[in-house]
Design a protein around this motif. Structure first.
Motif, short mmCIF file in Angstrom:
data_model
loop_
_atom_site.label_atom_id
_atom_site.label_comp_id
_atom_site.label_asym_id
_atom_site.label_seq_id
_atom_site.Cartn_x
_atom_site.Cartn_y
_atom_site.Cartn_z
N LEU A 125 5.35 13.62 -3.23
CA LEU A 125 5.19 14.55 -4.35
C LEU A 125 6.22 15.66 -4.26
CD1 LEU A 125 3.25 15.33 -6.80
CD2 LEU A 125 2.25 16.94 -5.19
N LEU A 126 6.36 16.28 -3.10
CA LEU A 126 7.36 17.34 -2.92
C LEU A 126 8.78 16.80 -3.07
CD1 LEU A 126 5.89 19.33 0.11
CD2 LEU A 126 5.81 19.94 -2.31
N GLU A 127 9.03 15.65 -2.49
CA GLU A 127 10.37 15.08 -2.57
C GLU A 127 10.75 14.77 -4.02
OE1 GLU A 127 12.90 11.21 -0.99
OE2 GLU A 127 10.91 11.60 -0.14
N THR B 296 3.57 5.72 -3.11
CA THR B 296 4.85 6.26 -3.59
C THR B 296 4.84 6.39 -5.11
OG1 THR B 296 5.99 5.17 -1.76
CG2 THR B 296 7.35 5.91 -3.58
N ARG B 297 4.42 5.34 -5.81
CA ARG B 297 4.38 5.36 -7.28
C ARG B 297 3.44 6.46 -7.79
NH1 ARG B 297 4.50 -0.11 -6.52
NH2 ARG B 297 2.24 -0.28 -6.69
N GLN C 285 0.84 -1.20 0.00
CA GLN C 285 0.00 0.00 0.00
C GLN C 285 0.88 1.26 0.00
OE1 GLN C 285 -2.15 -1.58 3.42
NE2 GLN C 285 -4.07 -0.99 2.41
N VAL C 286 1.93 1.23 0.78
CA VAL C 286 2.87 2.36 0.83
C VAL C 286 3.54 2.52 -0.54
CG1 VAL C 286 5.00 3.23 1.87
CG2 VAL C 286 3.25 2.17 3.31
N ALA C 287 3.97 1.41 -1.14
CA ALA C 287 4.62 1.45 -2.45
C ALA C 287 3.68 2.01 -3.51
CB ALA C 287 5.10 0.06 -2.84
N SER C 288 2.41 1.70 -3.43
CA SER C 288 1.43 2.22 -4.39
C SER C 288 1.30 3.73 -4.27
CB SER C 288 0.07 1.55 -4.16
OG SER C 288 -0.90 2.12 -4.98
#
Length: 187
Positions: free
Chosen positions: A57-59, A12-13, A7-10
């Motif tokens: 998004l900012l990173e 992130t993508r 879920q975290v990886a999703s």
């Protein structure tokens, strides 16, 4: 049950894919969301997910951009603050979470100071531009031109043609309805 790594990886993508096309409005929205929610971001999954998304998004938008380093750091700290608590491997009151909250506060302070400095600089430049154009306009209007008693034109050259020329200011000549001479003024 804790949320999964997938879920975290999703999230992130999704943020990485959106970062390249992110507009100033998107960046402003991300910044304001993090700023408004970082002290109470663990209240529910939706808030944590949004914090991670905006952080990444900012990173991704500003990684490697020294002029926007504070935004990149804010993004990193926001996603780091939330992702481990979201996955259940950390707690909201851990030293790690408290440290990230402090880092976010410092990044926000740096961004706000930079915004204030930029606004102050823009105002100073606007004032300088306004003053210099006022000065130039004032100098131009006080410029000496030459007119005849019955002519309909003002001149920079004395004499420009036949007749007796008298000096006056450009502003005075224009107020009398005189137009610029096509020979000596409009070259």
């Amino acid at each position: 049950m804790p949320n999964s790594f997938s879920q975290v990886a999703s999230i992130t993508r999704q943020a990485r894919d959106a970062a390249n096309a992110a507009t100033e409005n998107d960046i402003s929205t991300a910044y304001e969301y993090i700023k408004s929610n970082y002290t109470d971001c663990f209240k529910d999954n939706a808030t944590m997910e949004q914090m991670m998304y905006y952080g990444w998004l900012l990173e991704y938008k500003y990684v490697g951009n020294p002029e926007k380093e504070d935004y990149c750091n804010l993004g990193q700290d926001a996603e780091q603050l939330v992702k481990y608590v979201y996955r259940g491997t950390d707690t909201a009151d851990s030293d790690h979470s408290k440290s990230n909250i402090e880092q976010i506060r410092k990044s926000i302070d740096a961004i706000e100071q930079a915004k204030a400095a930029a606004a102050e600089q823009a105002a100073a430049e606007q004032s300088e531009t306004s003053n210099s154009s006022d000065t130039a306009s004032s100098k131009e209007n006080s410029r000496t031109v030459y007119v005849t008693k019955t002519g309909k034109k003002y001149h920079y050259a004395n004499p420009c043609g036949k007749g007796t020329y008298y000096p006056c200011s450009l502003a005075e000549a224009q107020s009398r309805g005189l137009e610029p001479c096509g020979k000596c003024v409009l070259r």
